[in-house]
Design a protein around this motif. Structure first.
Motif, PDB file in Angstrom:
ATOM      1  N   VAL A  92       0.854  -1.185   0.000  1.00  0.00           N
ATOM      2  CA  VAL A  92       0.000   0.000   0.000  1.00  0.00           C
ATOM      3  C   VAL A  92       0.891   1.237   0.000  1.00  0.00           C
ATOM      4  O   VAL A  92       1.817   1.357   0.805  1.00  0.00           O
ATOM      5  N   VAL A  93       0.609   2.167  -0.916  1.00  0.00           N
ATOM      6  CA  VAL A  93       1.430   3.372  -1.075  1.00  0.00           C
ATOM      7  C   VAL A  93       0.696   4.533  -0.400  1.00  0.00           C
ATOM      8  O   VAL A  93      -0.047   5.280  -1.037  1.00  0.00           O
ATOM      9  N   ARG A  94       0.920   4.689   0.884  1.00  0.00           N
ATOM     10  CA  ARG A  94       0.201   5.701   1.644  1.00  0.00           C
ATOM     11  C   ARG A  94       0.829   7.085   1.552  1.00  0.00           C
ATOM     12  O   ARG A  94       0.185   8.075   1.904  1.00  0.00           O
ATOM     13  N   ARG A  95       2.079   7.180   1.072  1.00  0.00           N
ATOM     14  CA  ARG A  95       2.771   8.464   1.098  1.00  0.00           C
ATOM     15  C   ARG A  95       3.308   8.918  -0.257  1.00  0.00           C
ATOM     16  O   ARG A  95       3.342  10.105  -0.527  1.00  0.00           O
ATOM     17  N   SER A  96       3.752   8.018  -1.100  1.00  0.00           N
ATOM     18  CA  SER A  96       4.360   8.430  -2.361  1.00  0.00           C
ATOM     19  C   SER A  96       3.351   8.725  -3.454  1.00  0.00           C
ATOM     20  O   SER A  96       3.694   9.341  -4.461  1.00  0.00           O
ATOM     21  N   ALA A  97       2.112   8.280  -3.276  1.00  0.00           N
ATOM     22  CA  ALA A  97       1.062   8.525  -4.265  1.00  0.00           C
ATOM     23  C   ALA A  97      -0.161   9.114  -3.581  1.00  0.00           C
ATOM     24  O   ALA A  97      -0.438   8.820  -2.417  1.00  0.00           O
ATOM     25  N   LYS A  98      -0.890   9.941  -4.309  1.00  0.00           N
ATOM     26  CA  LYS A  98      -2.092  10.569  -3.766  1.00  0.00           C
ATOM     27  C   LYS A  98      -3.159   9.525  -3.445  1.00  0.00           C
ATOM     28  O   LYS A  98      -3.184   8.439  -4.038  1.00  0.00           O
ATOM     29  N   ARG A  99      -4.027   9.876  -2.544  1.00  0.00           N
ATOM     30  CA  ARG A  99      -5.095   8.973  -2.121  1.00  0.00           C
ATOM     31  C   ARG A  99      -6.128   8.779  -3.237  1.00  0.00           C
ATOM     32  O   ARG A  99      -6.282   9.609  -4.137  1.00  0.00           O
ATOM     33  N   ASN A 100      -6.863   7.696  -3.133  1.00  0.00           N
ATOM     34  CA  ASN A 100      -7.982   7.437  -4.018  1.00  0.00           C
ATOM     35  C   ASN A 100      -9.111   8.418  -3.701  1.00  0.00           C
ATOM     36  O   ASN A 100      -9.130   9.031  -2.630  1.00  0.00           O
ATOM     37  N   PRO A 101     -10.076   8.568  -4.615  1.00  0.00           N
ATOM     38  CA  PRO A 101     -11.183   9.497  -4.361  1.00  0.00           C
ATOM     39  C   PRO A 101     -11.938   9.228  -3.059  1.00  0.00           C
ATOM     40  O   PRO A 101     -12.459  10.163  -2.443  1.00  0.00           O
ATOM     41  N   ASP A 102     -11.986   7.973  -2.632  1.00  0.00           N
ATOM     42  CA  ASP A 102     -12.703   7.658  -1.398  1.00  0.00           C
ATOM     43  C   ASP A 102     -11.853   7.864  -0.140  1.00  0.00           C
ATOM     44  O   ASP A 102     -12.301   7.583   0.972  1.00  0.00           O
ATOM     45  N   GLY A 103     -10.626   8.363  -0.325  1.00  0.00           N
ATOM     46  CA  GLY A 103      -9.754   8.617   0.817  1.00  0.00           C
ATOM     47  C   GLY A 103      -8.844   7.466   1.180  1.00  0.00           C
ATOM     48  O   GLY A 103      -7.949   7.616   2.016  1.00  0.00           O
ATOM     49  N   SER A 104      -9.060   6.313   0.575  1.00  0.00           N
ATOM     50  CA  SER A 104      -8.194   5.165   0.849  1.00  0.00           C
ATOM     51  C   SER A 104      -6.880   5.328   0.091  1.00  0.00           C
ATOM     52  O   SER A 104      -6.765   6.144  -0.829  1.00  0.00           O
ATOM     53  N   ALA A 105      -5.886   4.545   0.482  1.00  0.00           N
ATOM     54  CA  ALA A 105      -4.568   4.647  -0.130  1.00  0.00           C
ATOM     55  C   ALA A 105      -4.498   3.851  -1.428  1.00  0.00           C
ATOM     56  O   ALA A 105      -5.271   2.910  -1.657  1.00  0.00           O
ATOM     57  N   ALA A 106      -3.554   4.238  -2.271  1.00  0.00           N
ATOM     58  CA  ALA A 106      -3.320   3.522  -3.520  1.00  0.00           C
ATOM     59  C   ALA A 106      -2.509   2.260  -3.243  1.00  0.00           C
ATOM     60  O   ALA A 106      -1.814   2.156  -2.222  1.00  0.00           O
ATOM     61  N   PHE A 107      -2.570   1.323  -4.166  1.00  0.00           N
ATOM     62  CA  PHE A 107      -1.760   0.116  -4.080  1.00  0.00           C
ATOM     63  C   PHE A 107      -0.526   0.256  -4.966  1.00  0.00           C
ATOM     64  O   PHE A 107      -0.536   0.961  -5.975  1.00  0.00           O
ATOM     65  N   ASN A 108       0.532  -0.448  -4.599  1.00  0.00           N
ATOM     66  CA  ASN A 108       1.733  -0.529  -5.417  1.00  0.00           C
ATOM     67  C   ASN A 108       1.418  -1.417  -6.621  1.00  0.00           C
ATOM     68  O   ASN A 108       1.064  -2.588  -6.467  1.00  0.00           O
ATOM     69  N   TYR A 109       1.559  -0.846  -7.812  1.00  0.00           N
ATOM     70  CA  TYR A 109       1.181  -1.589  -9.022  1.00  0.00           C
ATOM     71  C   TYR A 109       1.916  -2.919  -9.138  1.00  0.00           C
ATOM     72  O   TYR A 109       1.396  -3.895  -9.683  1.00  0.00           O
ATOM     73  N   ALA A 110       3.141  -2.967  -8.633  1.00  0.00           N
ATOM     74  CA  ALA A 110       3.982  -4.138  -8.853  1.00  0.00           C
ATOM     75  C   ALA A 110       3.609  -5.313  -7.982  1.00  0.00           C
ATOM     76  O   ALA A 110       3.871  -6.464  -8.340  1.00  0.00           O
ATOM     77  N   TRP A 111       3.011  -5.064  -6.816  1.00  0.00           N
ATOM     78  CA  TRP A 111       2.808  -6.155  -5.870  1.00  0.00           C
ATOM     79  C   TRP A 111       1.347  -6.568  -5.694  1.00  0.00           C
ATOM     80  O   TRP A 111       1.075  -7.698  -5.302  1.00  0.00           O
ATOM     81  N   ILE A 112       0.409  -5.676  -5.934  1.00  0.00           N
ATOM     82  CA  ILE A 112      -0.963  -5.924  -5.476  1.00  0.00           C
ATOM     83  C   ILE A 112      -1.630  -7.107  -6.176  1.00  0.00           C
ATOM     84  O   ILE A 112      -2.325  -7.899  -5.536  1.00  0.00           O
ATOM     85  N   ASP A 113      -1.437  -7.273  -7.472  1.00  0.00           N
ATOM     86  CA  ASP A 113      -2.112  -8.375  -8.167  1.00  0.00           C
ATOM     87  C   ASP A 113      -1.645  -9.729  -7.639  1.00  0.00           C
ATOM     88  O   ASP A 113      -2.456 -10.640  -7.413  1.00  0.00           O
ATOM     89  N   ASP A 114      -0.343  -9.861  -7.456  1.00  0.00           N
ATOM     90  CA  ASP A 114       0.171 -11.120  -6.917  1.00  0.00           C
ATOM     91  C   ASP A 114      -0.261 -11.308  -5.469  1.00  0.00           C
ATOM     92  O   ASP A 114      -0.557 -12.432  -5.043  1.00  0.00           O
ATOM     93  N   PHE A 115      -0.299 -10.216  -4.700  1.00  0.00           N
ATOM     94  CA  PHE A 115      -0.744 -10.338  -3.304  1.00  0.00           C
ATOM     95  C   PHE A 115      -2.165 -10.888  -3.257  1.00  0.00           C
ATOM     96  O   PHE A 115      -2.461 -11.807  -2.478  1.00  0.00           O
ATOM     97  N   LYS A 116      -3.046 -10.349  -4.083  1.00  0.00           N
ATOM     98  CA  LYS A 116      -4.426 -10.827  -4.114  1.00  0.00           C
ATOM     99  C   LYS A 116      -4.495 -12.295  -4.542  1.00  0.00           C
ATOM    100  O   LYS A 116      -5.212 -13.104  -3.942  1.00  0.00           O
ATOM    101  N   ALA A 117      -3.764 -12.635  -5.591  1.00  0.00           N
ATOM    102  CA  ALA A 117      -3.802 -14.016  -6.099  1.00  0.00           C
ATOM    103  C   ALA A 117      -3.283 -15.005  -5.067  1.00  0.00           C
ATOM    104  O   ALA A 117      -3.772 -16.136  -4.966  1.00  0.00           O
ATOM    105  N   LEU A 118      -2.322 -14.586  -4.253  1.00  0.00           N
ATOM    106  CA  LEU A 118      -1.732 -15.480  -3.258  1.00  0.00           C
ATOM    107  C   LEU A 118      -2.634 -15.720  -2.061  1.00  0.00           C
ATOM    108  O   LEU A 118      -2.332 -16.553  -1.213  1.00  0.00           O
ATOM    109  N   GLN A 119      -3.734 -14.993  -1.976  1.00  0.00           N
ATOM    110  CA  GLN A 119      -4.684 -15.220  -0.882  1.00  0.00           C
ATOM    111  C   GLN A 119      -5.548 -16.456  -1.130  1.00  0.00           C
ATOM    112  O   GLN A 119      -6.192 -16.965  -0.215  1.00  0.00           O
ATOM    113  N   LYS A 120      -5.553 -16.959  -2.330  1.00  0.00           N
ATOM    114  CA  LYS A 120      -6.454 -18.070  -2.701  1.00  0.00           C
ATOM    115  C   LYS A 120      -5.841 -19.409  -2.357  1.00  0.00           C
ATOM    116  O   LYS A 120      -4.669 -19.624  -2.560  1.00  0.00           O
TER     117      LYS A 120
END
Length: 373
Positions: free
Chosen positions: A345-373
């Motif tokens: 989660v990129v809480r500082r280097s990238a601006k927040r999403n419109p809902d106020g939540s933090a952005a995800f790191n493009y490089a890690w998030i897809d694999d992180f999600k897939a590894l939850q299965k």
């Protein structure tokens, strides 16, 4: 002198009771930065495990008001599986002699924590990363004796208060730098011998902050033969931070410099520093990373590393630093460790999403999600 508590093999059932124990899970680590936890991030990523570390000296300000304890117990109540690492506070110094007044003070702190978390957290790691915290010159037999004594204290408390089908599993940790032969010394050998000889201990925790995924195999080659066959390991954190750091003084991507008007002579660390001072757009941050060959070529390190851990069949749970830490930008220098690049989660280097939540790191998030299965 505090009487040494001996817990016999008859209590082995308490440590191994219950069929439901983590097998190859991947979770989110926050260390002691409890304020960084945002349940929206966990829900979007699919994470089911949360890890925190607790500096025990903080308890002198009050157990009930401790942020780490309150948040890890809250996560547990919300249905997340939890890992709590106990940090005894001996950073840059030596732990006290067993039985001394200082040791008894540690036991009092420990008992206060155990009264709240035993039976509620899933994994309790006895020690955070003592092999980093305690200087090498102070790691001797007394170092081992201290951690063995506090482990027996934890074991005794669990036997007394949560003896039957206890949810809380015990690990000793965390070992670090095992890719370096010099770090596999007699102090570490004794640590592993204690883990193997103590039936109530489920296994050992490690932290693999290495240059390449291949380097992490040295940890597994060392720890697995030194444990009982049924014992597992926990990974409290892992990264390729050595590679990220090595590249901080390299030139920034040419296309990125041209598009965003950055000086051609700028170095990567300066771009990271700038993003911490004034967050980039998500697109700009992603472009900086994706145009950096040293990171883009390793954007599946999360999946590759988890495969190495899971292939052993003995991983309980691994957690990765989930959000960018709260360290100020002025602490970032050319030679500083580039932890900011490793978070999901990129809480500082990238601006927040419109809902106020933090952005995800493009490089890690897809694999992180897939590894939850």
């Amino acid at each position: 002198m505090l009487k040494v508590l001996t817990i016999g093999a008859a209590l082995l059932g308490a440590a191994t009771a219950g069929a439901a124990h983590a097998q190859g899970a991947l979770g989110a680590s926050y260390n002691d930065q409890f304020g960084e936890l945002d349940y929206r991030d966990l829900e979007k990523s699919g994470a089911k495990w949360v890890r925190m570390s607790l500096p025990l000296p903080q308890l002198d300000r009050g157990v009930g008001s401790n942020g780490v304890l309150n948040r890890i117990l809250e996560a547990s109540e919300r249905g997340y599986s939890t890992v709590l690492s106990l940090k005894f506070g001996y950073v840059g110094t030596i732990p006290p002699q067993v039985g001394s007044d200082a040791y008894l003070k540690d036991v009092a702190r420990l008992d206060a924590v155990l009264g709240l978390v035993t039976g509620k957290v899933d994994v309790l790691v006895i020690g955070n990363d003592p092999f980093l915290e305690v200087p090498e010159k102070n790691r001797d037999d007394s170092f081992n004796a201290y951690y063995e004594a506090v482990a027996r204290q934890v074991i005794a408390h669990r036997a007394k208060t949560c003896a039957t089908n206890c949810r809380t599993r015990l690990y000793m940790g965390a070992l670090v730098r095992l890719e370096m032969p010099a770090e596999r010394n007699k102090v570490v050998e004794r640590w592993m011998s204690f883990v193997k000889a103590t039936p109530e201990i489920e296994g050992v925790a490690i932290q693999t902050h290495v240059a390449e995924v291949e380097d992490s195999k040295a940890y597994l080659k060392y720890i697995l033969p030194r444990m009982r066959p049924e014992q597992k390991f926990v990974v409290t954190d892992f990264s390729l931070v050595k590679t990220w750091t090595e590249n901080m003084q390299g030139a920034i991507p040419k296309a990125f410099a041209e598009k965003y008007g950055a000086p051609r002579t700028a170095q990567n660390w300066q771009i990271v520093k700038a993003s911490l001072e004034t967050p980039f757009s998500k697109v700009q941050w992603d472009e900086f990373l994706s145009q950096s060959p040293w990171l883009e070529s390793r954007k599946h390190f999360l999946a590759n590393q988890m495969q190495v851990f899971r292939d052993t069949g003995r991983l309980a749970v691994a957690t990765i630093a989930f959000t960018q830490g709260a360290a100020p930008a002025d602490k970032l220098s050319p030679g500083a460790a580039a932890w900011q690049l490793n978070s999901v989660v990129v809480r500082r280097s990238a601006k927040r999403n419109p809902d106020g939540s933090a952005a995800f790191n493009y490089a890690w998030i897809d694999d992180f999600k897939a590894l939850q299965k």
